[in-house]
Design a protein around this motif. Structure first.
Motif, short mmCIF file in Angstrom:
data_model
loop_
_atom_site.label_atom_id
_atom_site.label_comp_id
_atom_site.label_asym_id
_atom_site.label_seq_id
_atom_site.Cartn_x
_atom_site.Cartn_y
_atom_site.Cartn_z
N SER A 14 0.83 -1.21 0.00
CA SER A 14 0.00 0.00 0.00
C SER A 14 0.86 1.25 0.00
O SER A 14 0.41 2.33 -0.39
CB SER A 14 -0.92 0.00 1.22
OG SER A 14 -0.16 -0.01 2.42
N ARG A 15 2.10 1.10 0.46
CA ARG A 15 3.06 2.20 0.43
C ARG A 15 4.39 1.71 -0.10
O ARG A 15 4.73 0.53 0.05
CB ARG A 15 3.24 2.79 1.83
CG ARG A 15 1.99 3.49 2.37
CD ARG A 15 2.25 4.07 3.74
NE ARG A 15 1.06 4.76 4.23
CZ ARG A 15 0.98 5.35 5.42
NH1 ARG A 15 2.04 5.33 6.24
NH2 ARG A 15 -0.13 5.97 5.79
N LEU A 16 5.13 2.63 -0.69
CA LEU A 16 6.46 2.31 -1.21
C LEU A 16 7.51 3.12 -0.48
O LEU A 16 7.33 4.34 -0.27
CB LEU A 16 6.54 2.65 -2.71
CG LEU A 16 5.82 1.76 -3.71
CD1 LEU A 16 6.06 2.30 -5.11
CD2 LEU A 16 6.28 0.33 -3.60
N ARG A 17 8.59 2.47 -0.10
CA ARG A 17 9.76 3.18 0.42
C ARG A 17 10.72 3.36 -0.74
O ARG A 17 11.15 2.40 -1.39
CB ARG A 17 10.40 2.41 1.56
CG ARG A 17 11.65 3.12 2.11
CD ARG A 17 12.03 2.61 3.48
NE ARG A 17 11.01 3.01 4.43
CZ ARG A 17 10.44 2.16 5.30
NH1 ARG A 17 10.78 0.89 5.28
NH2 ARG A 17 9.54 2.59 6.14
N VAL A 18 11.06 4.61 -1.00
CA VAL A 18 11.87 4.96 -2.17
C VAL A 18 13.10 5.74 -1.70
O VAL A 18 13.00 6.62 -0.84
CB VAL A 18 11.07 5.82 -3.17
CG1 VAL A 18 11.92 6.15 -4.39
CG2 VAL A 18 9.79 5.10 -3.58
N HIS A 46 21.40 -1.70 1.32
CA HIS A 46 20.65 -2.84 1.85
C HIS A 46 20.00 -2.46 3.18
O HIS A 46 18.85 -2.82 3.46
CB HIS A 46 21.57 -4.05 2.02
CG HIS A 46 20.86 -5.27 2.49
ND1 HIS A 46 20.71 -5.57 3.83
CD2 HIS A 46 20.23 -6.27 1.81
CE1 HIS A 46 20.02 -6.70 3.96
NE2 HIS A 46 19.73 -7.14 2.75
N GLY A 47 20.73 -1.71 4.02
CA GLY A 47 20.21 -1.33 5.32
C GLY A 47 19.03 -0.38 5.25
O GLY A 47 18.22 -0.33 6.17
N LEU A 48 18.91 0.38 4.17
CA LEU A 48 17.78 1.29 4.02
C LEU A 48 16.47 0.54 3.75
O LEU A 48 15.40 1.09 3.95
CB LEU A 48 18.05 2.28 2.89
CG LEU A 48 19.14 3.31 3.17
CD1 LEU A 48 19.44 4.12 1.91
CD2 LEU A 48 18.76 4.24 4.30
N GLN A 49 16.57 -0.68 3.25
CA GLN A 49 15.43 -1.57 3.05
C GLN A 49 14.30 -0.88 2.28
O GLN A 49 13.15 -0.84 2.72
CB GLN A 49 14.96 -2.14 4.39
CG GLN A 49 16.02 -2.98 5.06
CD GLN A 49 15.53 -3.83 6.20
OE1 GLN A 49 14.38 -3.75 6.61
NE2 GLN A 49 16.40 -4.67 6.73
N ALA A 50 14.66 -0.35 1.14
CA ALA A 50 13.69 0.33 0.28
C ALA A 50 13.09 -0.66 -0.71
O ALA A 50 13.60 -1.76 -0.92
CB ALA A 50 14.38 1.47 -0.47
N ASP A 51 12.00 -0.23 -1.33
CA ASP A 51 11.39 -0.99 -2.42
C ASP A 51 11.94 -0.56 -3.78
O ASP A 51 12.04 -1.37 -4.69
CB ASP A 51 9.87 -0.80 -2.40
CG ASP A 51 9.27 -1.20 -1.07
OD1 ASP A 51 9.45 -2.37 -0.67
OD2 ASP A 51 8.62 -0.35 -0.42
N LEU A 52 12.30 0.72 -3.88
CA LEU A 52 12.89 1.27 -5.09
C LEU A 52 14.08 2.13 -4.70
O LEU A 52 14.00 2.92 -3.76
CB LEU A 52 11.89 2.15 -5.85
CG LEU A 52 10.57 1.52 -6.29
CD1 LEU A 52 9.66 2.59 -6.89
CD2 LEU A 52 10.81 0.40 -7.29
N VAL A 53 15.19 1.97 -5.43
CA VAL A 53 16.38 2.78 -5.19
C VAL A 53 16.78 3.44 -6.51
O VAL A 53 17.12 2.74 -7.48
CB VAL A 53 17.55 1.93 -4.64
CG1 VAL A 53 18.75 2.82 -4.34
CG2 VAL A 53 17.12 1.16 -3.40
N CYS A 54 16.71 4.77 -6.54
CA CYS A 54 17.04 5.55 -7.73
C CYS A 54 18.45 6.10 -7.55
O CYS A 54 18.70 6.89 -6.64
CB CYS A 54 16.04 6.69 -7.91
SG CYS A 54 14.31 6.16 -7.97
N LEU A 55 19.37 5.71 -8.42
CA LEU A 55 20.78 6.03 -8.25
C LEU A 55 21.29 6.90 -9.40
O LEU A 55 20.92 6.70 -10.56
CB LEU A 55 21.61 4.75 -8.22
CG LEU A 55 21.31 3.76 -7.09
CD1 LEU A 55 22.11 2.48 -7.28
CD2 LEU A 55 21.60 4.37 -5.72
#
Length: 263
Positions: A14-18, A46-55
């Motif tokens: 229901s929510r995304l961590r980005v 890895h420690g941030l435990q996001a669903d999407l990582v924009c680099l």
């Protein structure tokens, strides 16, 4: 700082961590003091435990740094940095923005969501700065989500033109009723870009109306909010950036961490 993992399957969250993060090509320092940080960056992401990582500033390869660090304790990765940094179970998508004498670098997306169509759009404004947009279509909770990873230029006029070209691109390539996340390093020192992106239907992510800007640059003493997310069809539930000596060591930017929901 450590963040709790998002619950649920990747497609039914229901929510995304980005996270948006300029990783400075995985190295810090110059000359004899230059050091390899890509392995520490992998642990930090890895420690941030996001669903999407924009680099941004992600190396595909670099012959000089590979030779320099090949004989260090952990060594230069055999993979491109996007693949190397992707946590287990993530897909990595990379596209080149700039080609240099010894290598190339660009933008990347690490995604826990299923990846669909991938596009790259050149928005270089002059020959001294090669810039591009990485556009990845994802499926989230049964509906499309378009993620654009951006890294804008160092000159204000270039950034304005790149914002307009981004707007033109979205109008041409993305249906008006589909959600859009644009994340990256906008190099907007003077805080004058929001109005130009608003003209493209993109609103800057803030946890609440009137909330203070989250500052991410320089990492040792953050004074500027260069790293941002702009949204369409989404809302920002939380926005923050981890700080401290360990984070300052990894890159000249701090990561920007957001929790997003459908609007």
């Amino acid at each position: 700082m450590r963040y709790e993992a998002s619950g649920g399957s990747a497609t039914t969250l229901s929510r995304l961590r980005v996270v948006s993060y300029n990783i400075h090509k995985g190295v810090r320092g110059v000359g004899p003091r230059k050091r390899l940080e890509i392995h520490n960056l992998g642990r930090a992401i890895h420690g941030l435990q996001a669903d999407l990582v924009c680099l941004q500033e992600v190396r595909l390869f670099h012959a000089g740094d590979a030779r320099r660090f090949d004989h260090t304790h952990l060594g230069w990765p055999d993979q491109g940095q996007a693949d190397f940094l992707a946590p287990e179970g993530f897909e990595s998508v990379y596209r080149t923005n700039a080609v240099t004498r010894q290598g190339e670098h660009g933008n990347a997306l690490l995604s826990r969501l299923p990846v669909g169509q991938v596009r790259h759009h050149d928005v270089s404004d002059h020959r001294l700065e090669q810039r591009g947009l990485l556009h990845v279509q994802l499926q989230w909770d049964g509906r499309p989500l378009h993620v654009v990873v951006a890294h804008f230029g160092l000159i204000h006029g270039s950034r304005v033109r790149q914002a307009r070209r981004l707007g033109d691109y979205l109008r041409r390539e993305v249906p008006a009723d589909e959600a859009v996340l644009v994340a990256g390093d906008f190099n907007d020192w003077s805080e004058r870009l929001d109005q130009h992106l608003a003209a493209a239907g993109l609103l800057r992510a803030q946890a609440s109306a009137g909330a203070a800007r989250v500052l991410t640059f320089p990492s040792r003493l953050p004074l500027f909010g260069l790293d941002r997310m702009y949204l369409r069809g989404l809302r920002c539930v939380a926005l923050q950036s981890p700080r401290g000596p360990a984070w300052a060591r990894l890159s000249d930017h701090l990561p920007l961490v957001a929790e997003l929901a459908r609007a």
